[in-house]
Structures are given as structure tokens and as C-alpha cells.
Enzyme design. Structure first.
Site, PDB file in Angstrom:
ATOM      1  N   GLY A   1       0.824  -1.213   0.000  1.00 25.97           N
ATOM      2  CA  GLY A   1       0.000   0.000   0.000  1.00 25.97           C
ATOM      3  C   GLY A   1       0.855   1.258   0.000  1.00 25.97           C
TER       4      GLY A   1
ATOM      5  N   GLY B   1       3.372   1.703  -2.438  1.00 25.55           N
ATOM      6  CA  GLY B   1       3.556   2.008  -3.847  1.00 25.55           C
ATOM      7  C   GLY B   1       2.262   2.622  -4.276  1.00 25.55           C
TER       8      GLY B   1
ATOM      9  CB  SER C   1      -2.425   3.807  -9.102  1.00 24.44           C
ATOM     10  OG  SER C   1      -2.975   3.159  -8.007  1.00 24.44           O
TER      11      SER C   1
ATOM     12  CG  ASP D   1      -1.676   9.462  -4.476  1.00 18.38           C
ATOM     13  OD1 ASP D   1      -2.112  10.566  -4.876  1.00 18.38           O
ATOM     14  OD2 ASP D   1      -2.358   8.431  -4.541  1.00 18.38           O
TER      15      ASP D   1
END
Ligand code: MEV
Length: 321
Positions: A107, A109, A111, A154
Site C-alpha cells: 500500500g 507504492g 498507482s 500521492d
């Protein structure tokens, strides 16, 4: 010739959930990296090859005229990155795309990292010369196209790397001059759907708007103070702020028994602070494990059933290789 870009994953330090609602957060980049290698092809096909597809001995092909119409799970973020870049810069080309990165990423890393790597590789391949602000804007639009929700913290972490003070949608992206971070990361072994948890907090806010909004204001105070303590390297004060923020996350219903067990074990072993990171519901917690306490905190997390994730923090942002 293929152009390759690599981008890091992330650990959300403070501001989880409240950052979806125009409040700030602090995030550090983790050295779990994702790569996208992209080259032009003469034909009108886009071929995408990812680690998941390789495991299934499959390659995915779409028409270069219609990227982004119907996303496929394994390739959605790469496809969205291509669609967004083609749309914004009026491009069309056959492409070959190969991505690399850990299939298991705790969790941490994201997208977003693969999206940012793909946008950066496309920027170089088509000589678009996108700066960091533009990379963020284009990659964030691509992520929203797939996910529908998300603050973009992110994406900013993957672009800027290191440690960043971030406000929803990139209203503020402030890189912080932090040298090192003394955190121990523990993986709970549970997988999370971020979208579901963001939805649960949204429903709670709809039921209790006054109280939850006031708590989001408290999150802002915690993050703003946390920024100062990070810059001062005052881990005792930062640990207090982590514990206070964990109280908010508990109240919003995103803690789990396993995360709570790891957090309690780390605190019992002398950690100055411990909290979950991200959406909650599983994935990771982290604790202050400075100096001599680090070994004891790591052992406590393991003894409580967690996996210590040994990864460098404050990692570099997106890079062309
Ligand atoms: C999920 O990793 C973090 C959240 O704050 C959602 C977001 O900021 O997009 C829960």
C-alpha cells in the site's frame, strides 16, 4: 528508442482523509519505484505490458485513436496517462509501453507513481518539456479520470519526491528541506480499498458535518505544527502529533484491530508516536523509532504480527533514466 522514467511510492505522515477536504497533509516519498519505458511504433496500436500482465503471459493492445475510453484494471493508470497527454497536447501515435515495479507494495507504492512515470516518459518522448507543476497537473487529471476521487498527495509525492507539505488538488505543494526521517514502517497484512474508506468518511461527514469539519480543522493544526517539528527534527513533539492524529482516525472509523495492535505494540516498546498511514482499513502503520529505540520498536511490531518494511524514506521524485 524507448524513454524510461521512474517515480517513487509514498508514506502519508499526517493529514490522512482531511486532505481530501481542502486541508493540508505531510507526505514523504518511499524508495519503492515504478518505471515506465515508452517508445513510438509506426502502426496505430498502443501495446501495454505490465508486471501483472506478464505474470498472466498477456499483452494488452488498444487503438491509438481511443486510449482512455474503457479502462482495463491492469493497465488503467498507464492508459489514462496516455489519454490525458494525447488529449492535452493534441497527439496521436502508436506506442509500446513496458512498466516495471513490485506487484506487492504494502500500500506504499501507488498507482500515482506509475501514472507520473508514464507522463514523464511521454513528455520526454514527444519533447513536451513539462515542468514539475505541469507533470503534477496532467498526472493528477489522469488519476482522477480512473479513480474519481483523491486529493492528489500521492501524485505530488511521486513528482516532487522527498518530503512535501501538500494541500488538496495541489493548491500548495511545498518541498521541505528534511534530511532523514526516523520512522519504522509496519505492514498489517490487510489490503485496503481506498475509495471505499474515503466513501465511509464522506458518509460520516454527511451525518455529522459540524463535528467532522471541526475535526478536519484540528487535522490542519496538527499538520501545520507537524511541519515545524519535522523541520526542527523534534521527534518527541512530532510523535505527540502522530498520536493525536491517530485519535482522529480512530474516531472516523478507519482503524482496524490489527493496525491498533501494531500501534499499541510500538508505543509500548517506547515509540514516541505511532499511527496508521493513508486510508486505514489495513496496509501500513508507522512509528517514531529514533536512536536506540529503533530495534525494540521493530521487534515489537514483528512480535505483534506485523511485517517491518525496510525501505528508504525521503526518496527522489520522478527521474528520467
Ligand atoms: C489515501 O492514501 C489517503 C486519503 O487521504 C485519500 C487521499 O488523500 O486521496 C485517505
Amino acid at each position: 528508442m524507448a524513454v524510461t522514467a521512474s517515480a517513487p511510492g509514498k508514506l502519508l505522515l499526517l493529514g490522512d482523509h482531511a486532505v481530501v477536504y481542502d486541508r493540508p497533509c505531510l507526505v514523504t516519498a518511499v524508495d519503492i519505484r515504478y518505471q515506465a519505458s515508452i517508445s513510438k511504433q509506426d502502426d496505430s496500436t498502443i501495446e501495454i505490458d505490465t508486471p501483472e500482465l506478464r505474470q498472466q503471459a498477456k499483452t494488452y493492445r488498444i487503438s491509438a485513436q481511443h486510449p482512455g475510453k474503457h479502462y482495463t484494471k491492469e493497465t488503467a493508470f498507464v492508459e489514462a496517462a496516455i489519454a490525458q497527454v494525447f488529449r492535452e497536447y493534441d497527439l496521436q501515435s502508436g506506442l509500446s509501453v513496458v512498466t516495471q515495479g513490485p506487484v506487492v507494495s504494502y500500500g506504499l507504492g501507488s498507482s500515482s507513481a506509475i501514472t507520473v512515470a508514464a507522463v514523464a516518459a511521454l513528455s520526454s518522448l514527444f519533447d513536451l518539456r513539462l515542468d514539475k507543476a505541469e507533470l503534477f497537473r496532467v498526472a493528477y487529471a489522469a488519476v482522477l479520470d480512473v479513480q474519481g476521487t483523491g486529493s492528489g498527495f500521492d501524485v505530488a509525492s511521486a513528482v516532487y519526491g522527498r518530503t512535501v507539505y501538500f494541500v488538496t488538488g495541489g493548491a500548495t505543494i511545498e518541498p521541505l528541506p528534511v534530511d532523514s526521517l526516523p520512522f519504522v514502517i509496519g505492514y498489517s497484512g490487510e489490503k485496503v480499498s481506498t475509495t471505499n474508506l474515503v466513501g465511509e468518511v464522506r458518509k460520516l461527514r454527511e451525518r455529522q458535518p459540524a463535528i467532522v469539519n471541526r475535526m478536519f480543522g484540528v487535522s490542519r493544526e496538527i499538520v501545520d505544527s507537524g511541519k515545524e517539528q519535522l523541520l526542527n527534527g523534534d521527534w518527541s513533539a512530532f510523535g505527540d502529533l502522530m498520536n493525536l492524529h491517530q485519535g482522529l482516525l480512530d474516531a472516523w472509523g478507519v482503524n482496524t484491530l490489527q493496525l491498533a495492535t501494531l500501534i499499541a505494540a510500538a508505543r509500548d516498546a517506547g515509540a514516541l508516536g505511532a499511527k496508521l498511514s493513508g486510508a486505514g482499513g489495513g496496509d501500513c502503520m508507522f512509528a517514531v523509532g529514533d536512536g536506540e529505540k529503533r530495534v525494540a520498536v521493530e521487534q515489537a511490531v514483528r512480535d505483534a504480527g506485523g511485517e517491518v518494511v525496510d525501505v528508504a524514506l525521503n526518496a527522489e521524485g520522478v527521474q528520467l533514466l
